[in-house]
Design a protein around this motif. Structure first.
Motif, short mmCIF file in Angstrom:
data_model
loop_
_atom_site.label_atom_id
_atom_site.label_comp_id
_atom_site.label_asym_id
_atom_site.label_seq_id
_atom_site.Cartn_x
_atom_site.Cartn_y
_atom_site.Cartn_z
N ALA A 126 0.76 -1.07 0.00
CA ALA A 126 0.51 -0.03 -0.08
C ALA A 126 1.02 1.27 0.05
O ALA A 126 0.10 2.13 -0.47
CB ALA A 126 -1.01 0.11 1.20
N LEU A 127 1.58 1.44 1.05
CA LEU A 127 2.76 2.55 1.02
C LEU A 127 3.30 2.63 -0.32
O LEU A 127 3.76 3.46 -1.02
CB LEU A 127 3.69 2.01 2.10
N LEU A 128 4.10 1.18 -0.61
CA LEU A 128 4.77 1.72 -2.65
C LEU A 128 3.37 2.09 -3.29
O LEU A 128 3.78 2.88 -4.06
CB LEU A 128 5.29 0.13 -2.96
N ASP A 129 2.14 1.37 -3.30
CA ASP A 129 1.55 2.16 -4.49
C ASP A 129 1.35 3.21 -4.26
O ASP A 129 1.08 4.41 -5.36
CB ASP A 129 0.13 1.50 -4.08
N GLU A 130 0.80 4.25 -3.43
CA GLU A 130 1.01 5.30 -2.98
C GLU A 130 1.69 5.66 -2.90
O GLU A 130 1.85 7.32 -3.99
CB GLU A 130 0.26 5.56 -1.73
N GLN A 131 3.14 5.63 -3.34
CA GLN A 131 4.19 6.22 -3.31
C GLN A 131 4.83 6.82 -4.63
O GLN A 131 5.06 7.39 -5.42
CB GLN A 131 5.83 5.72 -2.94
N GLY A 133 2.90 4.42 -7.46
CA GLY A 133 1.73 3.84 -8.38
C GLY A 133 0.92 4.57 -9.45
O GLY A 133 -0.05 4.33 -10.12
N SER A 134 0.95 5.62 -9.28
CA SER A 134 0.48 6.73 -10.19
C SER A 134 0.62 6.98 -11.23
O SER A 134 0.33 7.76 -11.97
CB SER A 134 -0.28 7.98 -9.55
N ASP A 135 2.24 6.83 -11.51
CA ASP A 135 3.01 6.96 -12.26
C ASP A 135 2.77 5.73 -13.70
O ASP A 135 2.95 4.80 -13.58
CB ASP A 135 4.51 7.29 -11.75
N LYS A 136 2.53 6.47 -14.95
CA LYS A 136 2.54 5.48 -15.57
C LYS A 136 3.65 4.31 -16.00
O LYS A 136 3.45 3.45 -17.05
CB LYS A 136 1.58 6.44 -17.09
N GLN A 137 4.39 5.52 -16.05
CA GLN A 137 5.74 3.94 -15.92
C GLN A 137 5.91 3.10 -15.17
O GLN A 137 6.36 2.06 -15.35
CB GLN A 137 7.15 5.20 -16.17
N VAL A 138 5.05 3.10 -13.65
CA VAL A 138 5.72 2.58 -12.76
C VAL A 138 4.25 1.29 -12.78
O VAL A 138 3.22 1.43 -12.97
CB VAL A 138 6.02 2.63 -11.77
N ARG A 139 4.35 -0.28 -12.50
CA ARG A 139 3.46 -0.88 -12.60
C ARG A 139 3.53 -1.68 -11.46
O ARG A 139 4.93 -2.46 -10.57
CB ARG A 139 3.28 -1.90 -13.43
N VAL A 140 3.03 -1.49 -10.23
CA VAL A 140 2.58 -1.61 -8.54
C VAL A 140 1.77 -2.79 -8.44
O VAL A 140 0.38 -3.24 -8.80
CB VAL A 140 2.68 -1.07 -7.67
N ILE A 141 2.35 -4.45 -8.11
CA ILE A 141 1.96 -5.46 -7.81
C ILE A 141 1.84 -5.97 -7.13
O ILE A 141 2.63 -6.84 -6.29
CB ILE A 141 2.27 -6.72 -9.37
#
Length: 280
Positions: A126-131, A133-141
């Motif tokens: 959740a912390l990683l996604d918050e930091q 996750g909104s970046d289009k170049q990043v996929r958080v799984i």
């Protein structure tokens, strides 16, 4: 299985080596003006507050990044690392925050690059996604990174850097990790693979690494810093990076780096190792 939190260990001596080398590998790979995929199997929270209860309970960062935070004689191989840590602290003079591996990569991403980050722990995900996750170049799984690795290679870019940084909480990790790397390599043999490993019980670690040595994979480099002599007592005495397909001259860069770090971080009886375990 999911109790491990890297916040206890953020910024320790193992992180210094891991992240400084990670940045050197990125720097080398960025010399080619082609897209790059960064794949992280155990991404963590992305960043850590050294003032929180996790870091303060262990104080491990005091024997790691804090030792070189204010140094003005850093070799070139460590300058980018400290600059990035200071940037993550927003330029403040006090060391209060420490970036995780995705944080370091994020600070050095180009527009053409991409990140695939796996994290199974619910809170850290959740912390990683918050930091990020909104970046289009990043996929958080939210998934098991070792299983996710096989689905992530080969990347569309055909150029990739893979970081495998498990907690080794489960004894089966010592077999599952090399098996996953070997399977991934068969799919993507030109990728750069960085495996972080601890030395708690030397024999256990070496058995894992022997699986990689005997795999038939070429170009395997060991970079290890021991801060204490091997021991049967509880606790990590050394940590290292096992790198498949390392960039040119990374061994020389690592030697320069460890020659500087060892006198500062050695806690008595330690040594450094930079060795090609498997050549061309």
């Amino acid at each position: 299985m999911l109790s491990y939190r890297h916040g206890y260990h953020a910024g320790n001596y193992a992180d210094v080596l891991k992240h400084a080398i990670l940045l050197q590998v990125l720097k080398s790979m960025h010399k080619k003006n082609k897209p790059l995929a960064y794949i992280d199997t155990h991404a963590g929270a992305g960043g850590y507050a050294l003032t929180d209860e996790f870091a303060q309970k262990t104080g491990e960062y005091l024997e790691g990044v804090a030792k070189i935070w204010d140094k003005d004689d850093l070799p070139e191989s460590l300058q980018q690392y400290i600059e990035d840590v200071k940037h993550f602290n927003q330029g403040k003079s006090e060391l209060s925050f420490y970036p995780g591996s995705p944080g370091f990569v994020d600070m050095n991403m180009r527009d053409k690059d991409r990140m695939v980050l796996h994290e199974l722990h619910g809170t850290d995900h959740a912390l990683l996604d918050e930091q990020l996750g909104s970046d289009k170049q990043v996929r958080v799984i939210k998934a098991d990174g070792l299983k996710g690795l096989l689905g992530a290679v080969p990347p569309l870019e055909r150029r990739g850097l893979v970081l495998i940084d498990p907690s080794y909480e489960m004894k089966t990790d010592y077999q599952d990790v090399p098996n996953a790397i070997i399977k991934a390599y068969k799919r993507f043999s030109t990728g750069v693979y960085i495996l972080w490993y601890p030395v708690v019980k030397r024999a256990q670690t070496e058995e894992m690494l022997k699986m990689l040595i005997g795999s038939g994979i070429k170009r395997q480099l060991r970079i290890e810093q021991a801060v204490k002599a091997d021991s049967d007592e509880f606790g990590m005495t050394a940590a290292g990076l096992w790198i498949i397909n390392p960039p040119w001259q990374l061994d020389e860069t690592a030697t320069e780096m460890l020659d500087y770090l060892s006198p500062l971080l050695n806690q008595g009886g330690g040594k450094i190792t930079v060795k090609w375990e498997v050549g061309e």
